[in-house]
Design a protein around this motif. Structure first.
Motif, PDB file in Angstrom:
ATOM      1  N   THR A 113       0.715  -1.125  -0.114  1.00 13.90           N
ATOM      2  CA  THR A 113       0.124   0.148  -0.006  1.00 13.90           C
ATOM      3  C   THR A 113       0.905   1.260   0.065  1.00 13.90           C
ATOM      4  O   THR A 113       0.303   2.481  -0.331  1.00 13.90           O
ATOM      5  CB  THR A 113      -0.876   0.006   1.313  1.00 13.90           C
ATOM      6  OG1 THR A 113      -0.118   0.460   2.342  1.00 13.90           O
ATOM      7  CG2 THR A 113      -1.688  -1.299   1.536  1.00 13.90           C
ATOM      8  N   GLY A 114       2.161   1.181   0.379  1.00 16.17           N
ATOM      9  CA  GLY A 114       2.975   2.360   0.535  1.00 16.17           C
ATOM     10  C   GLY A 114       3.042   2.825   1.870  1.00 16.17           C
ATOM     11  O   GLY A 114       3.884   3.739   1.823  1.00 16.17           O
ATOM     12  N   SER A 115       2.188   2.273   2.534  1.00 17.01           N
ATOM     13  CA  SER A 115       2.208   2.963   4.199  1.00 17.01           C
ATOM     14  C   SER A 115       2.335   1.665   4.971  1.00 17.01           C
ATOM     15  O   SER A 115       1.373   0.745   4.970  1.00 17.01           O
ATOM     16  CB  SER A 115       0.954   3.639   4.261  1.00 17.01           C
ATOM     17  OG  SER A 115       0.693   3.841   5.841  1.00 17.01           O
ATOM     18  N   GLY A 124      -6.193  -5.368   1.507  1.00 21.11           N
ATOM     19  CA  GLY A 124      -7.410  -6.063   1.033  1.00 21.11           C
ATOM     20  C   GLY A 124      -7.627  -5.627  -0.575  1.00 21.11           C
ATOM     21  O   GLY A 124      -7.433  -6.316  -1.541  1.00 21.11           O
ATOM     22  N   ALA A 125      -7.767  -4.208  -0.358  1.00 26.77           N
ATOM     23  CA  ALA A 125      -8.023  -3.443  -1.780  1.00 26.77           C
ATOM     24  C   ALA A 125      -6.797  -3.562  -2.854  1.00 26.77           C
ATOM     25  O   ALA A 125      -6.793  -3.986  -3.929  1.00 26.77           O
ATOM     26  CB  ALA A 125      -8.391  -2.066  -1.650  1.00 26.77           C
ATOM     27  N   LEU A 148       1.721 -11.031   1.861  1.00 26.94           N
ATOM     28  CA  LEU A 148       3.011 -11.483   2.162  1.00 26.94           C
ATOM     29  C   LEU A 148       3.823 -12.018   1.049  1.00 26.94           C
ATOM     30  O   LEU A 148       4.941 -11.852   0.842  1.00 26.94           O
ATOM     31  CB  LEU A 148       2.949 -12.732   3.304  1.00 26.94           C
ATOM     32  CG  LEU A 148       2.696 -12.378   4.838  1.00 26.94           C
ATOM     33  CD1 LEU A 148       2.023 -13.299   5.794  1.00 26.94           C
ATOM     34  CD2 LEU A 148       4.388 -11.922   5.162  1.00 26.94           C
ATOM     35  N   ALA A 149       3.293 -12.995   0.256  1.00 28.54           N
ATOM     36  CA  ALA A 149       3.827 -13.387  -0.748  1.00 28.54           C
ATOM     37  C   ALA A 149       4.400 -12.126  -1.673  1.00 28.54           C
ATOM     38  O   ALA A 149       5.365 -12.202  -2.327  1.00 28.54           O
ATOM     39  CB  ALA A 149       2.803 -14.279  -1.434  1.00 28.54           C
ATOM     40  N   ILE A 150       3.293 -11.333  -2.048  1.00 32.61           N
ATOM     41  CA  ILE A 150       3.599 -10.096  -2.858  1.00 32.61           C
ATOM     42  C   ILE A 150       4.874  -9.253  -2.382  1.00 32.61           C
ATOM     43  O   ILE A 150       5.779  -9.041  -2.992  1.00 32.61           O
ATOM     44  CB  ILE A 150       2.350  -9.031  -2.944  1.00 32.61           C
ATOM     45  CG1 ILE A 150       1.417  -9.853  -3.847  1.00 32.61           C
ATOM     46  CG2 ILE A 150       3.021  -7.901  -3.748  1.00 32.61           C
ATOM     47  CD1 ILE A 150       0.068  -9.105  -3.770  1.00 32.61           C
ATOM     48  N   CYS A 151       4.927  -9.220  -1.057  1.00 36.55           N
ATOM     49  CA  CYS A 151       6.055  -8.507  -0.397  1.00 36.55           C
ATOM     50  C   CYS A 151       7.229  -9.121  -0.644  1.00 36.55           C
ATOM     51  O   CYS A 151       8.279  -8.387  -0.845  1.00 36.55           O
ATOM     52  CB  CYS A 151       5.575  -8.147   1.218  1.00 36.55           C
ATOM     53  SG  CYS A 151       6.975  -7.808   2.193  1.00 36.55           S
ATOM     54  N   HIS A 152       7.195 -10.412  -0.526  1.00 38.52           N
ATOM     55  CA  HIS A 152       8.571 -11.272  -0.539  1.00 38.52           C
ATOM     56  C   HIS A 152       9.128 -11.117  -2.156  1.00 38.52           C
ATOM     57  O   HIS A 152      10.220 -10.654  -2.253  1.00 38.52           O
ATOM     58  CB  HIS A 152       8.334 -12.598  -0.280  1.00 38.52           C
ATOM     59  CG  HIS A 152       9.661 -13.413  -0.382  1.00 38.52           C
ATOM     60  ND1 HIS A 152      10.652 -13.144   0.705  1.00 38.52           N
ATOM     61  CD2 HIS A 152      10.205 -14.148  -1.434  1.00 38.52           C
ATOM     62  CE1 HIS A 152      11.637 -13.967   0.256  1.00 38.52           C
ATOM     63  NE2 HIS A 152      11.569 -14.404  -1.066  1.00 38.52           N
TER      64      HIS A 152
END
Lengths: 176, 176
Positions: A113-115, A124-125, A148-152
């Motif tokens: 989200t950037g924050s 979720g959005a 979490l998967a995207i963050c990784h």
């Protein structure tokens, strides 16, 4: 890179598989929740979490498992169950030789989200938008696992570059 | 009754097997420590704990596994590792259908020394006396594991009587 994200919990353990590389469109391969009955014995609940995680590993063969890093500071009433469920997820991955990466909740929120202080709805959005889904995954634990998967996937190249830079600029023989 | 006591920890996980029944002399069947390297990856450390506990279960075939109940309140820096190691111990037992019993540190101290606030030396001294050992088991984690097993053997009959009493005196249909 195919990553299984795990948002650990005893009652609801969110799981989500995302495939992709940083800078390209991401694809969701699966999302769900491993549930265990609240009234079951603790040992039996951990066995049920293990069985659930094993099924996800069998089906999706991820290259990395990204698990939320649990802190003992927040929410004393649920933190033990969270720590125990995360231990089972890490154990299942390490037993198969799959690398385990830990990301803090604020790292995950900041990545998608950037924050670092975004709320559940915002996460979720963004998960819905980034994975081009028709609707936000429910429950929130499932969306968090995908985040979490995207963050990784997004942090991995930066982490690698950082490690390379450190290796390049560290004088030989100096202990870091 | 043969009980495996587990004092959970990632760096040192105390294990001790005691055989006996309440009101009779107790016998130590084994004591030791499962160690994992501090600099290893967390997932690999959990796999090492699992392997160690499995060996103790294979060798001693306990009827019950007694694990220290972990609280999130005390010692924030180590509590996560303790919770994770205890999850692995409970998982190993439950997977084999062995009942898991949790006892708090003060229950264990009160059982073997008479005081819930006894120190490590006092617990070690009483474990040595009760099991007729030549010297206190070292390290303290090993002695604590034996104390957990003794505590379980001594508390089990009282717990059973309590459950029976509750069952007898609870009006039918009332939810507890």
């Amino acid at each position: 890179m195919r990553v299984l994200g795990v948002d650990p919990g005893l009652t609801r353990c969110g799981v989500g598989v995302v495939e992709g590389v940083a800078g390209r469109a991401l694809t969701m391969r699966g999302v769900g929740v491993v549930r265990t009955p609240v009234d079951a014995e603790l040992g039996d609940r951990l066995v049920a979490v293990e069985r659930g995680i094993e099924q996800w590993l069998d089906e999706h063969r991820p290259e990395v498992v990204a698990v939320e890093r649990v802190f003992s500071q927040h929410n004393v009433s649920t933190v033990m169950g969270t720590a125990q469920a995360s231990a089972v997820a890490m154990l299942c991955a390490a037993r198969r030789g799959i690398p385990v990466a830990l990301h803090t909740p604020s790292e995950v929120k900041a990545a998608v989200t950037g924050s670092g202080r975004a709320d559940k709805a915002q996460v979720g959005a963004m998960v819905t938008r980034l994975l081009r889904l028709a609707a936000p995954p429910k429950p929130a634990d499932a969306a968090d696992a995908l985040a979490l998967a995207i963050c990784h996937i997004w942090r991995a190249p930066a982490q690698n570059r950082l490690q390379q830079a450190v290796a390049l600029h560290t004088p030989k023989g100096r202990t870091r």
